[in-house]
Enzyme design. Structure first.
Site, PDB file in Angstrom:
ATOM      1  CD  GLU A   1      -3.283  -2.795   7.312  1.00  0.00           C
ATOM      2  OE1 GLU A   1      -2.183  -3.026   6.810  1.00  0.00           O
ATOM      3  OE2 GLU A   1      -3.923  -1.757   7.105  1.00  0.00           O
TER       4      GLU A   1
ATOM      5  CG  ASN B   1      -1.693   1.236   1.424  1.00  0.00           C
ATOM      6  OD1 ASN B   1      -1.782   2.059   0.515  1.00  0.00           O
ATOM      7  ND2 ASN B   1      -2.293   1.398   2.599  1.00  0.00           N
TER       8      ASN B   1
ATOM      9  N   GLY C   1       2.783   1.916  10.814  1.00  0.00           N
ATOM     10  CA  GLY C   1       3.772   2.985  10.691  1.00  0.00           C
ATOM     11  C   GLY C   1       4.521   3.303  11.965  1.00  0.00           C
TER      12      GLY C   1
ATOM     13  CE  LYS D   1       0.130   3.315   4.800  1.00  0.00           C
ATOM     14  NZ  LYS D   1       0.134   3.486   6.241  1.00  0.00           N
TER      15      LYS D   1
ATOM     16  CB  SER E   1       5.414  -2.175  11.923  1.00  0.00           C
ATOM     17  OG  SER E   1       5.019  -0.848  12.225  1.00  0.00           O
TER      18      SER E   1
END
Ligand code: PEP
Length: 252
Positions: free
Chosen positions: A169, A13, A175, A15, A214
């Site tokens: 998730e 992803n 992150g 983003k 992560s």
């Protein structure tokens, strides 16, 4: 670890990251994907501006392209939004719906996510439905309650292994460099599998459940080895071809 009936999926992803020059980095992913020799599916979900370019660069490779969100409607006066049909037209075969950044920043509800998953199916896209608990919910011991409610509310009736992937998730792991223990991941993935089975019966056994939050080259092997973990949804580490390929390499 994905059992023999489910082919692992490693999806990146990107983003809101990536410019036209990012096609060069993506080309490295395409080149490296040959080493996987069909043992896992590889996907990159770039920003919409790069869908066509990446779909072009991925042609005749095993790397699939996905969108990051879609609108429930197929067309209309929805400035700035993208229809699932447009993603498909640009070369996507899948779309992420219900990412926690959308749930939080755009106040998307489970009902919104469900409508988007239905839109994905209408456009013949695989829906990657994200669920995950916030840190405070985890601290209060409400993780499974929250996940059960999100799953029930976000996954439409009619889900099959061909049209649905679930991504677990934990919001606090996205992150941050933090990850749940492998034991916690295994417990949650088993819960998700059972919850899907209560509703979908035998079809639940074929639905892939990804872990996201992560994931990087250095922790992918132990996370992907947990029962009922059928691959990964990867954010930051998917922006670097070497790191992304190291994660996928767990299945090589
Ligand atoms: C994500 O946002 O889907 C994600 C998993 O991000 P990261 O890998 O950067 O934690």
């Amino acid at each position: 670890m994905a059992d023999g009936t489910r082919r692992p999926l490693v999806a990146g992803n990107w983003k809101m990251n990536g410019l036209r020059r990012s096609v060069v980095e993506f080309a490295k992913i395409v080149a490296g994907s040959a080493n996987l020799a069909g043992k896992a599916d590889l996907m990159v979900c770039p920003p919409a501006t790069l869908l066509t370019a990446l779909a072009e660069a991925a042609k005749s490779s095993a790397v699939a392209i996905g969108g990051q969100d879609c609108h429930p409607e197929s067309a209309g006066a929805f400035t700035g939004d993208i229809a699932a049909e447009m993603l498909a037209d640009a070369g996507a075969v899948a779309v992420i719906v219900g990412h926690s950044e959308r749930r939080t920043n755009h106040r998307e509800t489970d009902a919104d996510v469900r409508a988007k998953a239905l839109a994905a199916w209408r456009a013949s896209l695989l829906a990657i439905v994200c669920i995950g608990e916030a840190q405070v919910e985890r601290e209060q011991g409400r993780t499974l309650d929250v996940l059960g409610r999100q799953l029930d509310g976000s996954v439409p009736d009619g889900a099959t292994p061909a049209n649905l992937v679930v991504a677990y998730e934990p919001v606090w792991a996205i992150g941050t460099g933090l990850t749940p223990s492998v034991r916690d991941v295994a417990q949650v993935h088993e819960f998700i599998r059972q919850r899907l089975a209560q509703r979908l019966g035998a079809a639940a056994g074929g639905i892939r459940i990804l872990y996201g939050g992560s994931v990087k080259g250095s922790n992918a092997r132990e996370l992907m080895a947990a029962p009922n973990v059928d691959g990964a949804l990867v954010g930051g580490a998917s922006l670097k071809a070497d790191e992304f390929l190291a994660i996928a390499g767990v299945y090589g």
